[in-house]
Design an enzyme around this catalytic site. Structure first.
Site, PDB file in Angstrom:
ATOM      1  N   GLU A  46       0.823  -1.204   0.000  1.00 50.68           N
ATOM      2  CA  GLU A  46       0.000   0.000   0.000  1.00 50.68           C
ATOM      3  C   GLU A  46       0.859   1.256   0.000  1.00 50.68           C
ATOM      4  OE1 GLU A  46      -3.016  -2.928   1.680  1.00 50.68           O
ATOM      5  OE2 GLU A  46      -1.110  -2.291   2.528  1.00 50.68           O
ATOM      6  N   THR A  47       0.295   2.299  -0.589  1.00 47.22           N
ATOM      7  CA  THR A  47       0.853   3.643  -0.546  1.00 47.22           C
ATOM      8  C   THR A  47      -0.236   4.581  -0.038  1.00 47.22           C
ATOM      9  OG1 THR A  47       2.399   3.244  -2.360  1.00 47.22           O
ATOM     10  CG2 THR A  47       1.815   5.533  -1.916  1.00 47.22           C
TER      11      THR A  47
END
Length: 303
Positions: A46-47
């Site tokens: 995830e970002t």
């Protein structure tokens, strides 16, 4: 224009363990397509993008992307972002702070503690309680997807089920840790089997009671190839949903229960997720997720 970012390893206190996370601090002017492209560039589970507009009462509002899709909520991004922001705010060793992160699933209350030795931990309350999201594939189908035998599926009355809080996962009980280690995912069968039951972005959280650390309650692996995640080292949103599975099959008494989940060992990224489950009247009334994080890198994006 350049944008500040950090990377962190989350659900660990050890660099190069846990689940890597990117946090982009200056998301002004980025649309959804740009955020998705940047998340694919980082190519981490995830970002996080910290938004310039902040709702009243929130420390920050954030959006969360995997390499392939946006999520309304996720655990390791919440823990990592909470710790990163607290450190940026100057949280001193021996101190704690509380604030709210705004996510698409709703406001997420967070508490960050920085110990006297400098280690930082965050705990948040899940924005939604776990709920079943539909029927699971049968044991034979799941065994085929995971490259296991049907006899490997199930233990102590635990059966496969689909739960979300709010992100949906198929929880698959696996009899032994050795069987968990043997998993080899058939991505085509994975997609076809879940498409048949209406799950567009399926994810499997496979777990066993056999653990590496005797203090852990469960050993887990998580697979979500449709989201661009072949395997995840630590999945807080899956642990939040797992509170429903834990309550149904282990039937804990009323009160608050601490459930330690280890994950990521098969990837060489050992992680620990601290799940808290509060029961009242035989049902789940609150879920918390906690863990540590270490800041690994800082830099600027040239976009």
């Amino acid at each position: 224009m350049s944008r500040r970012f950090n990377t962190l390893d989350v659900f660990t206190h050890t660099p190069l363990a846990g689940n890597p996370l990117a946090v982009v601090h200056d998301a002004a002017g980025l649309d959804t397509a740009a955020m998705q492209t940047i998340a694919a560039e980082f190519n981490l589970s995830e970002t996080v993008f910290v938004l310039p507009e902040v709702a009243a009462g929130h420390r920050a509002d954030i959006r969360i992307f995997t390499p392939g899709a946006e999520l309304p909520f996720a655990g390791h991004p919440t823990v990592g972002t909470a710790i990163m922001l607290a450190l940026m705010d100057g949280l001193a060793p021996g101190s704690r702070t509380e604030f709210v992160l705004g996510e698409k699933a709703g406001p997420v209350p967070c508490r960050v503690v920085r110990h006297t030795d400098g280690r930082a931990e965050a705990t948040f309350t899940a924005p939604r309680l776990p709920a079943e999201t539909g029927p699971a594939p049968d044991a034979a189908q799941l065994a085929g997807i995971l490259g296991l035998e049907v006899r490997d599926i199930g233990f102590d009355g635990h059966r496969p089920g689909r739960w979300g809080a709010p992100v949906s996962f198929c929880h698959v009980p696996v009899r032994t840790r050795a069987a968990l280690d043997r998993i080899r995912v058939d991505t085509r069968w994975f997609a076809e089997t879940f498409a048949a039951i209406g799950e567009d972005h399926p994810a499997i959280f496979a777990y066993s009671r056999e653990t590496v650390d005797p203090a852990a309650a469960f050993h887990a692996r998580m697979f979500a190839p449709g989201l661009g995640i072949a395997e995840d080292p630590a999945t807080g949103s899956a642990a939040a949903a797992f509170a429903g599975t834990f309550a149904r099959f282990d039937r804990p008494p009323d009160g608050t229960h601490a459930v330690s989940i280890e994950q990521g060992f098969a990837m060489g990224r050992p992680s620990r997720i601290d799940l808290g489950v509060t029961m009242a009247g035989g049902v789940v009334t609150a879920v918390t997720i906690g863990g540590g994080a270490v800041v690994m890198a800082e830099g600027r994006l040239a976009v």
